[in-house]
Design a protein around this motif. Sequence first.
Motif, PDB file in Angstrom:
ATOM      1  N   ALA A  24      -5.585  -0.634   5.957  1.00 31.86           N
ATOM      2  CA  ALA A  24      -6.326  -0.249   4.753  1.00 31.86           C
ATOM      3  C   ALA A  24      -7.090   1.051   4.968  1.00 31.86           C
ATOM      4  O   ALA A  24      -7.097   1.945   4.096  1.00 31.86           O
ATOM      5  N   SER A  61      -6.167   3.497  -5.242  1.00 27.73           N
ATOM      6  CA  SER A  61      -7.020   3.935  -4.131  1.00 27.73           C
ATOM      7  C   SER A  61      -8.454   4.168  -4.589  1.00 27.73           C
ATOM      8  O   SER A  61      -9.362   4.253  -3.760  1.00 27.73           O
ATOM      9  N   ASP A  62      -8.676   4.265  -5.899  1.00 31.07           N
ATOM     10  CA  ASP A  62     -10.033   4.407  -6.426  1.00 31.07           C
ATOM     11  C   ASP A  62     -10.764   3.072  -6.509  1.00 31.07           C
ATOM     12  O   ASP A  62     -11.975   3.047  -6.742  1.00 31.07           O
ATOM     13  N   LEU A  96       0.823  -1.208   0.000  1.00 32.51           N
ATOM     14  CA  LEU A  96       0.000   0.000   0.000  1.00 32.51           C
ATOM     15  C   LEU A  96       0.861   1.264   0.000  1.00 32.51           C
ATOM     16  O   LEU A  96       0.525   2.251  -0.672  1.00 32.51           O
ATOM     17  N   ARG A 127      -5.090   8.864   1.270  1.00 28.56           N
ATOM     18  CA  ARG A 127      -5.220   9.107  -0.177  1.00 28.56           C
ATOM     19  C   ARG A 127      -6.473   9.910  -0.514  1.00 28.56           C
ATOM     20  O   ARG A 127      -6.852  10.020  -1.679  1.00 28.56           O
ATOM     21  N   TRP A 179      -4.740   3.929   4.916  1.00 33.34           N
ATOM     22  CA  TRP A 179      -4.265   4.167   3.543  1.00 33.34           C
ATOM     23  C   TRP A 179      -5.302   4.926   2.728  1.00 33.34           C
ATOM     24  O   TRP A 179      -4.986   5.903   2.050  1.00 33.34           O
ATOM     25  N   TRP A 180      -6.552   4.487   2.790  1.00 34.63           N
ATOM     26  CA  TRP A 180      -7.608   5.205   2.065  1.00 34.63           C
ATOM     27  C   TRP A 180      -7.727   6.653   2.552  1.00 34.63           C
ATOM     28  O   TRP A 180      -7.839   7.575   1.750  1.00 34.63           O
ATOM     29  N   GLN A 209      -9.614   9.281   0.298  1.00 32.69           N
ATOM     30  CA  GLN A 209     -10.803   8.463   0.076  1.00 32.69           C
ATOM     31  C   GLN A 209     -11.602   8.345   1.373  1.00 32.69           C
ATOM     32  O   GLN A 209     -11.047   8.451   2.468  1.00 32.69           O
ATOM     33  N   ASP A 237      -1.471   5.845  -7.281  1.00 36.55           N
ATOM     34  CA  ASP A 237      -2.670   6.528  -6.793  1.00 36.55           C
ATOM     35  C   ASP A 237      -3.960   5.926  -7.327  1.00 36.55           C
ATOM     36  O   ASP A 237      -4.979   5.908  -6.622  1.00 36.55           O
ATOM     37  N   LYS A 259     -15.764   2.240   1.109  1.00 42.49           N
ATOM     38  CA  LYS A 259     -14.925   1.151   0.638  1.00 42.49           C
ATOM     39  C   LYS A 259     -15.360  -0.178   1.252  1.00 42.49           C
ATOM     40  O   LYS A 259     -16.068  -0.227   2.254  1.00 42.49           O
TER      41      LYS A 259
END
Length: 430
Positions: free
Chosen positions: A316, A297-298, A289, A323, A319-320, A325, A294, A330
């Motif tokens: 996780a 992350s979508d 990760l 980024r 990380w989102w 998000q 990039d 998710k």
Amino acid sequence: MVDIATRVYNHKWKIDPIVRSLIDTDFYKLLMCQSVFRNKPDANVTFSLINRTKTLRIADIIDEGELREQLDHVRSLSLSRGESTWLRGNTFYGKRQMFRPDFMEWFENLRLPAYHLEKVDGQYELTFEGTWPEVMLWEIPALSIIMELRSRAVLKDMGKFELQVLYARAMTKLWEKIERLRQEPNLRVADFGTRRRHSFMWQDWCVQAMREGLGDSFTGTSNCLIAMRREVEAIGTNAHELPMVYSALAKDDAELAQAPYQVLQDWQDEHDGNLLIILPDTYGTKGFLDNAPDWLSDWTGIRVDSGDPAIAAETAIDWWTARGQDPREKLIIFSDGLDDTKIMDLFKQFEGRVRTGFGWGTKLTNDFRGLVPNDALAPFSLVCKAVAANGHPTVKLSDNPNKAMGPQDQITRYKRVFGVGDQEKIEVEV
């Protein structure tokens, strides 16, 4: 509904081949096979059976003649017209024609390639070598055959009433788990239990019980044949096999470092929506990760398949968030060593923070623990993995070093390339 106990007693399994169709396999194998057929059709790959439970000498339990008979039967199978029609015309993950015409034409003409089998120190060495799209489809049938032959060996001398009581107890045990799970109406659980199931008929019964007991909380089964026959969703995305083989094919360290991301770039060219699920732990989740492009992350979500599941989920979510998000949009799919208690605990821990899904495997379709003398039906850790590609060994590091595989010098190299440091050893649960 099949009376499993009577079927076992009356026929001693002879009328029931263990694998009765090429689509008696996990859905993700077919999705991955199509991707491999498109991107790496000529790679020469070797798969090998690996029994992690060394104390269980399966070659002392399973008759070699019966094993060869079942393996040879699989080599005689081809897609039926109905199976082909289902794959070509059914809607999967909201998408019509998931499988391309060129892939389907190839699949319709496929017969699985030869195998190599020998006994070594109480274990079976079972290997498959050939072009990647062909040999990869041996994985699930090989595991299903070994697991069910072990079950048959334990059950063969049981009487009619003994079998009836055994299956009644196993059914009760599963139903009590289902009753606990349905206390959470927002739970989403799928059957991921094909590879280490007690038997095909038992997995089929488990799916029917889940569908009735959990209603909308049951999202489907990974088994394509059962999904088709029972008219439930076929569930699955991708597995460690893809980055393991791509990495083995890498020409140098720089290409190796990018291989896990190239896999997902190729995957993204074919799929969208809920099929965009990252499996980040092949060479360590955190490092994957931290270095991920990039655009990943979508993607829709992440599957957690090793290590401490709560730590992986927190990683996780962080990380989102970093980024930009919203983790609440998710999906995290938990799929490692699950049983009803762990499912409930993880659901409660992450409810409202992220969408959750659960792939329930061996302890759904093969939980006969404590039901026969000497616990002779307890599940064991059996895998069938790609071990070489074009003559180069494959490597898996995992988030749990007890799941690592590959030559030690290559494990050391991969740890260096992917920046994997000390890892906590966790007992492998099946």
